[in-house]
Motif scaffolding. Structure first.
Motif, short mmCIF file in Angstrom:
data_model
loop_
_atom_site.label_atom_id
_atom_site.label_comp_id
_atom_site.label_asym_id
_atom_site.label_seq_id
_atom_site.Cartn_x
_atom_site.Cartn_y
_atom_site.Cartn_z
N ALA A 158 -8.98 6.20 2.26
CA ALA A 158 -9.15 5.44 3.51
C ALA A 158 -8.59 4.05 3.30
N VAL A 159 -7.93 3.54 4.30
CA VAL A 159 -7.35 2.20 4.19
C VAL A 159 -7.92 1.33 5.30
N GLY A 160 -7.88 0.03 5.06
CA GLY A 160 -8.46 -0.90 6.02
C GLY A 160 -7.57 -1.14 7.23
N PRO A 161 -8.10 -1.81 8.23
CA PRO A 161 -7.34 -2.04 9.47
C PRO A 161 -6.13 -2.97 9.28
N ASN A 162 -6.10 -3.70 8.18
CA ASN A 162 -4.98 -4.60 7.93
C ASN A 162 -3.79 -3.91 7.28
N THR A 163 -3.97 -2.66 6.90
CA THR A 163 -2.87 -1.93 6.25
C THR A 163 -1.82 -1.55 7.30
N VAL A 164 -0.57 -1.86 7.02
CA VAL A 164 0.50 -1.58 7.98
C VAL A 164 1.49 -0.53 7.47
#
Length: 808
Positions: free
Chosen positions: A183-189
């Protein structure tokens, strides 16, 4: 620039800038940003704000004592517990030193908190004191540098509008054939997998999760790219540590909402405090070195949507590779694939458009709407490869800046360096129809210049088109000390007879770089400003600044700056560009620098010429070793050549022809350039980068291959200035008045020079205008068939201003 003026017919006393949105962003969240504009009557441009075309007689009448708007001005730091009385003392001292304007910056230790109501009331009193002395004021837009942190208010009050970047946030090891569920955070683009062998594969991120299986045959590392708040370091006088660090963040330069907040923090409050002085005593705002000196890629929340609209594809699969190419944290820089490199070029193309429209344009538009001007210089002007990474493109940034600038504050300009970069500022002014370009000079020079070397440094910039001079540094005199000091005896109260060293140097300059002024003291003017010859130097500078702001530029040669090639990491293009600057300057060929925007759309096309917004017509365009050119640029060049203009591809022809994107660029063919003059059999030797410290030895003379000399002669033809023989020490800049041609010569050599010279002009009355005294004297000459023949005699390090009257 198309300026904005506000009239009574504009309700409701606000102006919204939407061009950025409609042409670039197309993002509803940034549909407009608005700022208050002065109500009431229309704001008319002052004479000093616009191109003027006076006669030589009109200029001659005014030039002995030009208006205060033409400077020069010291950079004045209001440091410490200053009082109106101590500042009035400093203004008297400045006036005595020959200054007619001042660039004022709030400093640390003031008793009024920066940007508080008390501060603005105090600054209003300072402006009133300047007005009493018929002095003008430029307001430094922050309390340190770079511009854009508003004394720390973005960190404390607008943290969501701080500068941002893309960075590699995590490195996740994955064994060959193993599955990665993460799972990655919302800031990961974006995510990218790199193998131990250097292979790179995009990793999909779906609904905040990664589900990816590594290929067999080797171990992999998955890089997660996130957007982070990351700022260029700031040097703020409100920073308790007095360090240049990241504690006070810059605004998000490429977000127009952030710049709107910056204007509200700063410019709007100055205007509310003293609107009656805008465009009168207050000339405008002075910015300093806005740039992205960060690790990572410049980013803002609207970036990807903007990129998609401008370029038509999603750039996120490429950003991790771009970051690996930067190296850092023990990681060697990766080599980009051809596709990744082209995507990087597209990234910086969009970034530089957003930087212009998100930061520079709003300030230029705001200033025009309030009857003042915006002046700013960038970082790395003498190092274009660095500038293209941190600021995108010099001319693009400066499009909406009323007074483009550069600085010379280390050792960039000296008798042991080669520095043609001041022409960048002049060219931006010429291309976009502005009358002036400025320099910030001296500051941290090592060794510090004496008054003779200061004159040399100023002259080298004037002869490259700079026409407004700011000298640095004048520190406010402490209140108690001010009462005990007097204006120097050799100041305005004394006769302004120039010293022999200031007028000309009749022999090699003595004690070059060894100041003969007293050692610096706390407060007051810098050591060189206290030299008895300084007031005369400022009078000299003021007269030349005035004359070289009148009329319009006359250069008919355009040198293309290959910024788009530099976005592709093309150092050869940068090297060739700088060497071409030197070659042209050393052959008395006046030229302007143009970029991809000017060439593709912004210059007005005519039959055999491209015309700037200042009205000068480029009949020859020289392109030094560009690796990429757009189809629009190529088409304009072909049309220019078909109409009788000249085009020279020097060093090599572009390998790529781009359309909407560099990613989709096609390979160039010989037929693309068959209509132009092409010289690729020889290369110019590199020109040394202007150093921060004195070099161990002066640079070797530039030896131009015969094949390049021949090609240059083919495309230039009859020269505006022709000497009887080569002389690399003599430089020239040209302008045109309504009825006269103006030629400013500077002998940068320690040897006297005498040449029979031919000046292209249909005038008949030739004069020498002496900026040290204001005297105008006739010169012997012969005028025949549109050419003036005269004897050009220059002492070592001497300037000569030649005006040919009677031209059409």
């Amino acid at each position: 620039m198309k300026r904005l003026f506000v009239t009574n017919s504009v309700p409701p006393e606000r102006h919204c800038v939407t061009d950025y949105v409609t042409k670039v962003l197309l993002v509803p969240a940034f549909a407009a940003f608005c700022f208050a504009v002065p109500p009431g009557d229309a704001i008319a441009q002052q004479a000093w704000q616009k191109m003027q075309m006076p006669t030589a007689a009109e200029v001659a009448k005014a030039w002995t004592a030009p208006p205060s708007e033409y400077g020069p001005e010291p950079y004045f730091g209001m440091n410490g517990p200053v009082t109106i009385e101590s500042l009035a003392h400093d203004l008297d001292t400045m006036k005595g030193l020959g200054f007619h304007a001042v660039t004022a910056q709030a400093g640390g230790g003031m008793t009024q908190a920066y940007l508080s109501p008390e501060y603005f009331a105090f600054f209003k009193q300072f402006v009133a004191e300047a007005k009493k002395r018929d002095m003008r004021v430029w307001i430094v837009d922050d309390i340190g540098y770079p511009s854009g942190f508003a004394g720390g208010k973005f960190t404390s009050e607008k943290p969501d509008l701080r500068m941002q970047a893309l960075a590699i946030a995590q490195r996740l090891p994955v064994k060959a054939g193993a599955e990665l569920k993460q799972a990655v955070g919302p800031n990961t683009v974006a995510a990218l997998a790199t193998s131990s062998a250097g292979e790179r594969l995009p990793v999909p991120v779906t609904d905040g999760n990664i589900d990816w299986t590594a290929p067999a045959g080797g171990d992999w590392t998955v890089l997660l790219v996130e957007h982070v708040f990351r700022t260029s370091p700031t040097k703020s006088d409100t920073n308790p540590t007095h360090a240049k660090d990241a504690s006070q963040s810059l605004e998000d330069y490429i977000n127009p909402a952030a710049t709107a907040a910056y204007l509200e923090f700063t410019h709007e409050q100055y205007y509310k405090a003293m609107p009656e002085e805008f465009g009168k005593t207050i000339m405008g705002f002075r910015g300093d070195e806005p740039d992205y000196s960060i690790s990572g890629l410049p980013w803002t929340p609207a970036f990807f949507a903007t990129f998609q609209q401008v370029k038509g594809y999603d750039v996120r699969p490429y950003v991790a590779a771009m970051l690996t190419a930067q190296g850092g944290r023990g990681q060697a820089p990766a080599k980009l694939t051809d596709a990744e490199l082209r995507a990087k070029g597209d990234y910086y193309d969009v970034f530089s458009q957003m930087f212009r429209d998100g930061f520079f344009k709003p300030q230029g538009v705001w200033c025009a709407a309030h009857g003042v001007e915006y002046q700013v210089h960038l970082n790395h002007e003498e190092m274009e490869m660095d500038l293209t990474r941190s600021e995108g493109d010099f001319l693009r940034d400066m499009k909406y800046v009323e007074v483009p600038g550069i600085d010379a504050i280390w050792h960039q300009i000296w008798t042991d360096t080669i520095s043609d970069y001041p022409r960048l500022a002049a060219s931006a002014a010429h291309v976009y129809g502005h009358p002036r370009a400025f320099t910030e000079s001296f500051a941290a020079y090592r060794p510090a210049p004496d008054v003779i070397m200061a004159r040399y440094i100023i002259n080298e910039q004037l002869v490259r088109g700079v026409s407004l001079v700011e000298t640095m540094f004048y520190s406010a005199t402490p209140a108690g000390q001010a009462a005990r000091q007097e204006v120097p005896a050799d100041s305005a109260a004394a006769p302004q007879t120039p010293t022999k060293d200031l007028k000309v140097a009749s022999s090699p300059m003595p004690n070059l770089g060894a100041p003969n002024a007293p050692a610096p003291r706390r407060g007051g003017p810098s050591a060189v400003m206290r030299d008895p010859a300084w007031p005369a130097l400022m009078d000299y500078t003021r007269r030349l600044s005035y004359v070289m702001s009148m009329g319009g530029p006359a250069a008919s040669i355009a040198l293309y700056i290959p910024s788009s090639s530099m976005w592709l990491n093309d150092r050869e293009a940068d090297t060739a560009f700088v060497a071409s600057e030197q070659m042209l300057a050393e052959r008395q060929i006046d030229f302007d620098i143009i970029n991809q925007d000017a060439l593709s759309t912004e210059l007005k096309a005519g039959s055999g010429f491209l015309e700037s917004m200042s009205g000068n017509r480029y009949r020859t365009v020289i392109l030094p070793s560009a690796s990429v050119l757009s189809q629009a640029e190529l088409d304009r060049l072909r049309t220019l050549a078909n109409g009788g203009g000249k085009v020279l591809f020097l060093g090599r022809t572009p390998a790529l022809i781009s359309d909407r994107t560099m990613l989709g660029a096609r390979a160039a063919t010989p037929e693309d350039f068959a209509w132009a003059t092409v010289e690729t059999s020889a290369q110019l030797p590199p020109t040394p980068t202007p150093p921060a410290q004195a070099p161990t030895a002066p640079p070797a003379p530039q030896v131009v291959p015969a094949a390049i000399e021949t090609a240059l002669g083919t495309v230039i033809g009859t020269r505006e200035v022709a000497l009887d023989g080569p002389d690399t020490g003599i430089k020239v800049v040209t302008r045109r008045l309504r009825d006269a041609d103006v030629f400013l010569f500077f002998n940068e050599s320690e040897q006297a020079r005498v040449h029979p010279a031919s000046l292209k002009s249909d005038g008949h009355r030739v004069e020498e205008w002496d900026p040290a005294t204001g005297k105008v004297s006739p010169m012997e000459n012969q005028s025949l068939n549109g050419t003036v023949h005269l004897l050009l005699a220059l002492k070592p390090y001497e300037t000569k201003l030649v005006v040919v009257r009677g031209s059409r």
